[in-house]
Each structure stands twice: as structure tokens, then as C-alpha cells.
Design an enzyme around this catalytic site. Structure first.
Site, mmCIF file in Angstrom:
data_model
loop_
_atom_site.group_PDB
_atom_site.id
_atom_site.type_symbol
_atom_site.label_atom_id
_atom_site.label_comp_id
_atom_site.label_asym_id
_atom_site.label_seq_id
_atom_site.Cartn_x
_atom_site.Cartn_y
_atom_site.Cartn_z
ATOM 1 N N GLU A 93 0.821 -1.291 0.017
ATOM 2 C CA GLU A 93 -0.097 0.002 -0.028
ATOM 3 C C GLU A 93 0.745 1.271 -0.024
ATOM 4 O O GLU A 93 1.941 1.358 0.666
ATOM 5 C CB GLU A 93 -0.849 0.153 1.244
ATOM 6 C CG GLU A 93 -1.935 -0.978 1.381
ATOM 7 C CD GLU A 93 -2.627 -0.926 2.784
ATOM 8 O OE1 GLU A 93 -3.615 -1.663 3.033
ATOM 9 O OE2 GLU A 93 -2.373 -0.070 3.674
ATOM 10 N N CYS A 338 -3.021 1.556 8.185
ATOM 11 C CA CYS A 338 -1.959 0.929 7.582
ATOM 12 C C CYS A 338 -2.284 -0.464 7.308
ATOM 13 O O CYS A 338 -2.352 -1.349 8.297
ATOM 14 C CB CYS A 338 -0.577 1.320 8.126
ATOM 15 S SG CYS A 338 0.794 0.040 7.874
HETATM 16 S S1 SF4 Z 1 2.766 -0.356 12.977
HETATM 17 FE FE1 SF4 Z 1 4.193 -1.863 13.573
HETATM 18 S S2 SF4 Z 1 3.379 -3.666 12.526
HETATM 19 FE FE2 SF4 Z 1 2.507 -2.016 11.620
HETATM 20 S S3 SF4 Z 1 4.007 -1.544 9.807
HETATM 21 FE FE3 SF4 Z 1 4.762 -0.267 11.414
HETATM 22 S S4 SF4 Z 1 6.243 -1.508 12.443
HETATM 23 FE FE4 SF4 Z 1 5.246 -2.691 11.263
#
Ligand code: SF4
Length: 348
Positions: A93, A338
Site C-alpha cells: 500500500e 496501515c
Molecule cells: S505499525 Fe508496527 S506492525 Fe505496523 S507496519 Fe509499522 S512497525 Fe510494522
């Protein structure tokens, strides 16, 4: 497959010379790829080059872009989220976030992520692999093509832990700076922090970029070690106080202040006692706190903190002398968290 994307002017000139063309053909390719006004995904579209040269490049396996568009979601506020397919059929993404004067590209550095942060959809799926420099840069081309505007700011806050892909991260920042002409100061690298890697980031940055001018953002999300471990399991390997010490060293080494990302989670880290604890932790060095509203995802028990708690928290930090700003979530209506678009697409 050989990628032209990520190649410098010099490298492209050398490619042209190798094929018996004049060096300026390399400069033409450079201008074609990195000028956002060109919708440049395919060597055949670089029609300023002689057809015979284009054919030779294609026969020898050169490409501009190797990602393809799988899905796009445009939110009411103009935030554009793209799901892109890699040549080995993985999905990543990236997000284009518009404002009046700028377009911020939020880029992924890995397919999936091994860090398993409890609030994150990407972390649920584990790590597949790291992205190559060209795949990181390709995300910028897609955003520029789809939004028809030049990307002005970059944040590495998409899928993946950038410090686990440090060489490709820094090589892509080099190209972002030299080829895309985006100043290093407009680039932010966000990490949950990995032991010894903050020091390595500044050292490698001086080796590869000649300096270290981008912003380091630490996903802190807690004011003490115990709470942090419940949100970010990998935090158990790196005490919060050691992170702060390493960040202070980063400031001494680079002269750049550090940002701390703080996701406000209801009942977990959003009370005034947490604001006081955070102030004590951060007092006395060049830093800045970004308070972030949480985008809720399925299967996760965390809830978004109320706006009232957010404001109280912000005021307390300010009163305690800590620089702080509030970052509103963008594109909330369209799988904005995300990894959410990728996850939802797969589930379908
Ligand atoms: S929030 Fe944590 S698990 Fe999600 S992409 Fe970033 S580092 Fe990886």
C-alpha cells in the site's frame, strides 16, 4: 529485470553510451522518469528516444516500473490510497495525502511487517520480504500519476519497518533527493525502534547520503515500558529509556530533532498521568510529539481516544514544556489504517 527507476543521471548516461547512443539520451530518460508531468510507466512511452534504442532496452529487460495498480480508494478529503501488486504477486500500500500546498506520499518499505504491533493491520500478516529501492520509488510515481501533482513530502510510515531495510531505504532517500528533487528535510523515517539501529541509521546515512537531514520519527505510543510492551510486543527487547538515550545521541550526531509518534488509545495511554510521565521522559532534549488519532481496525480491541482526552493531553504536554502537535487521521472513510486495504482486499 533491470530497473531504470532509481538510476542517477550519470548511470543513465552510461547506459546510453553502452548502447552506442549519445550521453544526452541518458539525460532524456532521467527527465522523462522523474518529471511528474510525464505519465511514465513504460519505456515505449519515452518517445523522445529513437525507437531502435527503446527496443534494445526492452529486449535486454530494462523497465521503468515493475509494480501494477490493483485497487485505488479516494476518500472524501482527497486522500488517495493505492494497493499495488509486485511482480511476485504480493501487495503493498501507499497513500497520497493532499493539502493546499503539498502532497505527502506515505510509502511502504516492506511487504508485510515482522514487528506485530497490536494496533496495526499490517503486523497481523507477518513479513513477506523487504522492498527493493525501485519498488519503494515506484510508489511515488504511482501517486504522482494518479493525483497528477508533484509529491513534495515523503513519510516512511506505510507497511514495514524501514530500519529492517536500511540500505534500500537510504538508497531510495538518495534518489528522492537527487532525482525526484525532494529535499531530505521533507522526508520522515518512522520506526518502532530496533536495538542498535538508530545509531546505524545515522552512520549509514552519512556514508550513503553524505549527511543525515531527514526526520527520525519514533513510534513510541506509550509513556512507560510496561504499556509499550502491551502495544508493541517487540518493545520488550529495547527499554524505552534506552530508546530515549539513543535518540539523544541521534540529535547530537545529526543536529536534527527527533519526533515521537503517540497513538492515542482510549484507556491505555490517554490519561493525564501518562502525559506527565511522557513529559518527564522527554524533557531536556530537542524533540517533538505528534499525537495521532487512531484508525480502528477489526479484530483489535483498541479504541480511539476521545477528542476531549486528546486536547487535555496536548495541553498538559504544552504546559510541561514539550513541543506537541495533533495529527488528524486522513481518509478515515476508506480503509485508512496501515495494511487495512490489503487485508480487506484479501479477505474478499
Ligand atoms: S505499525 Fe508496527 S506492525 Fe505496523 S507496519 Fe509499522 S512497525 Fe510494522
Amino acid at each position: 529485470m533491470k530497473n531504470l527507476l532509481g538510476s542517477s543521471i550519470k548511470e543513465l548516461e552510461n547506459i546510453a553510451l553502452k548502447y552506442g547512443e549519445a550521453a544526452f539520451r541518458g539525460r532524456q530518460i532521467h527527465n522523462w522518469i522523474y518529471n511528474y508531468r510525464n505519465k511514465k510507466k513504460d519505456i515505449n512511452q519515452i518517445d523522445i528516444l529513437p525507437l531502435s534504442f527503446r527496443k534494445k532496452l526492452l529486449v535486454d529487460g530494462f523497465k521503468v516500473s515493475e509494480l501494477s495498480l490493483q485497487q485505488k480508494n479516494l476518500a472524501n478529503d482527497g486522500t488517495l490510497k493505492l494497493l499495488l501488486s509486485t511482480s511476485d504477486h504480493e501487495s503493498i500500500e501507499c497513500v497520497g495525502i493532499p493539502s493546499e500546498k503539498r502532497i505527502t506520499a506515505c510509502l511502504s518499505s516492506q511487504v508485510g511487517c515482522p514487528m506485530d504491533c497490536k494496533f496495526c493491520a499490517t503486523g497481523k500478516e507477518g513479513l513477506k520480504r523487504s522492498l527493493k529501492t525501485s519498488e519503494i520509488l515506484d510508489q511515488i510515481l504511482f501517486i504522482e500519476n494518479e493525483m497528477d501533482r508533484k509529491v513534495t513530502n515523503i513519510v516512511f510510515m506505510g507497511m514495514g519497518e524501514p530500519l529492517l531495510n536500511i540500505d534500500d531505504l537510504l538508497l531510495s532517500i538518495k534518489s528522492i533527493n537527487e532525482d525526484f528533487q525532494i529535499s531530505q528535510r521533507k522526508v520522515t523515517v518512522s520506526t518502532v525502534a530496533i536495538p542498535k539501529m538508530i545509531k546505524k541509521l545515522s552512520e549509514k546515512s552519512f556514508q550513503i547520503l553524505g549527511n543525515c537531514q531527514f526526520t527520525l520519527a519514533i513510534s513510541l505510543h506509550a509513556s512507560n515500558q510496561k504499556t509499550r510492551e502491551t502495544i508493541i510486543p517487540s518493545a520488550r527487547n529495547y527499554d524505552i529509556k534506552n530508546i530515549i538515550e539513543d535518540c539523544k545521541q541521534f540529535v547530537r550526531d545529526t543536529g536534527r530533532r527527533v519526533s515521537f509518534e503517540y497513538l492515542m488509545l482510549s484507556g491505555i495511554n490517554d490519561k493525564l498521568e501518562h502525559a506527565n510521565e511522557l513529559s518527564n521522559l522527554l524533557r531536556g532534549f530537542q524533540c517533538h510529539v505528534n499525537l495521532i488519532q487512531y484508525n480502528q481496525i477489526d479484530e483489535v480491541e483498541f479504541k480511539r481516544a476521545s477528542l476531549k482526552n486528546l486536547k487535555l493531553f496536548q495541553d498538559r504536554l504544552l504546559n510541561n514544556g514539550i513541543a506537541v502537535s495533533l495529527r488528524k487521521s486522513r481518509g478515515l472513510d476508506k480503509n485508512a489504517a496501515c495494511g487495512q486495504l490489503r487485508q480487506n482486499t484479501r479477505n474478499k
